[in-house]
Scaffold this motif. Structure first.
Motif, PDB file in Angstrom:
ATOM      1  N   HIS A  53       0.837  -1.197   0.000  1.00  0.00           N
ATOM      2  CA  HIS A  53       0.000   0.000   0.000  1.00  0.00           C
ATOM      3  C   HIS A  53       0.874   1.249   0.000  1.00  0.00           C
ATOM      4  N   ARG A  54       0.214   2.378  -0.248  1.00  0.00           N
ATOM      5  CA  ARG A  54       0.804   3.697  -0.005  1.00  0.00           C
ATOM      6  C   ARG A  54      -0.139   4.467   0.910  1.00  0.00           C
ATOM      7  N   ASP A  55       0.413   5.250   1.807  1.00  0.00           N
ATOM      8  CA  ASP A  55      -0.393   6.067   2.711  1.00  0.00           C
ATOM      9  C   ASP A  55      -0.595   7.427   2.056  1.00  0.00           C
ATOM     10  N   SER A  56      -1.525   7.479   1.122  1.00  0.00           N
ATOM     11  CA  SER A  56      -1.629   8.612   0.205  1.00  0.00           C
ATOM     12  C   SER A  56      -2.059   9.911   0.869  1.00  0.00           C
ATOM     13  N   LEU A  57      -2.573   9.863   2.103  1.00  0.00           N
ATOM     14  CA  LEU A  57      -2.998  11.088   2.760  1.00  0.00           C
ATOM     15  C   LEU A  57      -1.896  11.720   3.605  1.00  0.00           C
ATOM     16  N   ASN A  58      -0.752  11.064   3.680  1.00  0.00           N
ATOM     17  CA  ASN A  58       0.380  11.662   4.388  1.00  0.00           C
ATOM     18  C   ASN A  58       1.081  12.677   3.486  1.00  0.00           C
ATOM     19  N   VAL A  59       1.950  13.497   4.067  1.00  0.00           N
ATOM     20  CA  VAL A  59       2.706  14.478   3.282  1.00  0.00           C
ATOM     21  C   VAL A  59       3.536  13.731   2.232  1.00  0.00           C
ATOM     22  N   PRO A  60       3.358  13.983   0.954  1.00  0.00           N
ATOM     23  CA  PRO A  60       4.033  13.176  -0.077  1.00  0.00           C
ATOM     24  C   PRO A  60       5.548  13.285  -0.074  1.00  0.00           C
ATOM     25  N   TYR A  61       6.088  14.435   0.319  1.00  0.00           N
ATOM     26  CA  TYR A  61       7.539  14.610   0.327  1.00  0.00           C
ATOM     27  C   TYR A  61       8.127  14.383   1.718  1.00  0.00           C
ATOM     28  N   GLY A  62       7.280  14.078   2.691  1.00  0.00           N
ATOM     29  CA  GLY A  62       7.746  13.832   4.049  1.00  0.00           C
ATOM     30  C   GLY A  62       7.952  12.352   4.313  1.00  0.00           C
ATOM     31  N   MET A  63       8.421  12.045   5.494  1.00  0.00           N
ATOM     32  CA  MET A  63       8.643  10.659   5.888  1.00  0.00           C
ATOM     33  C   MET A  63       7.791  10.317   7.101  1.00  0.00           C
TER      34      MET A  63
END
Length: 455
Positions: free
Chosen positions: A326-336
């Motif tokens: 999966h991807r956590d698409s609601l997190n900051v895209p350029y953050g970790m």
């Protein structure tokens, strides 16, 4: 955490038809108010029922347990020894208990000053810490191409239980890691894209890891969601579709949540992950912190951990925690986000962190921390072996929070109604804002310059 004399695994090599900037650009398209709904359990197991309709103003209800040393945050009664990197209890060694009288008052005043410093500036690493854990680390370069589109070979969203043998069959390389060596993962331009952080070599920290795992036996809500088949408690601050301002998530199990957030072991883990994030990705950390501080100040929201920059966390309950791809698409895209493994399992046989676009499955021992851009890189875990037990602790930054601040502390609909011209300008820049996020990433060769020290 790191020894420059120990051999590291072979460098990670990414498929040549993949590039991180292109993937970041695509994930940034989901960083939008119109994409804030969270289907099927959500990016971090969230749904709209978790959003509190009452703003929590009990900011001061969480004690400010902060580290004595500003290098790496620990928890209540713990601090980091710069020279040997040991977590040590704040005890009077001769008496075997906490100091009292004037010494205790002096310690209390110093603790308050340290707390204020961390709240304002984060955990500024000592130059010796940077030298030992960053400048001496051997990075893992990849074949990220910045001028070619990414073409992931496998579809997202499957609920398959991938074994190590099956991963090898589709070209995924298994990478050994002892869970202590600090190793950054670099793209073709030398950007630090992810970090195998490791963990402190100390009995005190290992005790915190054990205690954290013991607290994650039983509890949580639900047993099946988009990320996996395990119970989870998400808590912290978010802003998503349906909210008019940042709010704390509604807590389905408030007593258990309070117990977890108040436990010194989780404060130790949270502070260590946050300070590692600041050390390895200072630009994104500062960018996030300055915006989150504005939210805390305006709305008086209670932080999960006062020694951590991450506003949200997921407690993933054992005994068998592993995630689907999966991807956590609601997190900051350029953050970790920060993921810390817990439990009793053979890390060579299960629990691996699979980074699909990198084409690797990294051994992920208990207690270790990995920083990764969870909204941009597809990731999953290998199930543990029968009889093994595993849980995990994750911290993350919902992208809606930072966007809310950048929109002038308002939703996009409010922005459009109050300032149509400014709103149109913001919309026009959406297609290129991923580039600003990319520019915030640390470059391996510039980390010393970022911290104004000699490498």
């Amino acid at each position: 955490m790191f020894s420059p004399y120990r051999p590291l695994p072979l460098p990670l090599q990414c498929p040549k038809d993949f590039n991180f900037p292109d993937l970041l650009q695509k994930s940034s398209l989901l960083d939008d108010d119109d994409a804030l709904s969270i289907p099927d359990g959500g990016a971090s197991g969230l749904d709209e029922s978790l959003v509190s309709t009452v703003v929590d103003t009990a900011q001061n209800s969480l004690p400010m347990y902060l580290p004595v040393n500003n290098d790496i945050a620990s928890g209540q009664g713990l601090h980091m020894n710069n020279e040997q990197h040991r977590f040590e209890p704040e005890l009077n060694e001769e008496q075997g208990h906490r100091p009292s009288g004037s010494q205790s008052r002096n310690n209390s005043r110093r603790a308050k000053r340290r707390a204020a410093a961390v709240a304002n500036h984060g955990h500024i690493p000592h130059s010796k810490t940077l030298q030992k854990h960053v400048f001496s680390a051997r990075p893992m370069p990849t074949n990220f191409e910045t001028d070619r589109p990414s073409t992931p070979k496998l579809p997202r969203g499957d609920r398959k239980e991938w074994t190590l043998e099956e991963l090898r069959e589709v070209g995924i390389r298994v990478v050994p890691w002892d869970g202590h060596e600090s190793t950054p993962l670099l793209d073709a331009e030398g950007r630090v894209v992810a970090v195998l952080v490791g963990q402190p070599r100390s009995s005190q920290y290992q005790q915190a890891v054990t205690e954290a795992y013991n607290l994650l036996q039983g509890g949580g809500t639900g047993t099946a969601h988009r990320r996996g088949d395990f119970s989870v408690i998400n808590c912290g601050i978010l802003h998503q579709q349906g909210t008019q301002q940042p709010v704390r998530m509604r807590e389905a199990q408030p007593e258990l949540t309070a117990q977890l957030l108040g436990a010194s072991c989780f404060k130790a883990l949270a502070g260590f992950a946050s300070s590692s994030y600041q050390m390895w990705s200072r630009g994104v950390y500062n960018h996030s912190k300055t915006r989150l501080d504005q939210i805390y100040e305006k709305y008086g929201l209670k932080r999960n951990f006062v020694n951590s920059v991450f506003p949200a966390a997921a407690f993933n309950f054992g005994p068998h925690v592993w995630t689907f791809r999966h991807r956590d698409s609601l997190n900051v895209p350029y953050g970790m986000c920060a993921v810390q493994a817990l439990g009793h399992f053979d890390a060579k046989k299960g629990g691996h962190m699979v980074l699909w676009e990198f084409g690797v499955a990294i051994e992920f021992p208990a207690g270790a921390c990995i920083l990764l851009p969870s909204a941009t890189i597809t990731h999953s875990n290998v199930p543990t072996q029968p009889g093994d037990t595993r849980a995990s602790f994750t911290q993350y930054i919902p992208g809606g929070l930072l966007r809310y601040v950048d929109n002038g502390m308002r939703t996009e609909k409010q922005f459009q109604a109050q300032d149509p011209t400014g709103y149109e300008d913001m919309c026009a820049k959406k297609a290129t804002r991923w580039g600003k996020g990319l520019a915030l990433l640390s470059r391996w060769k510039d980390i010393a310059k970022d911290w104004n020290v000699e490498s």
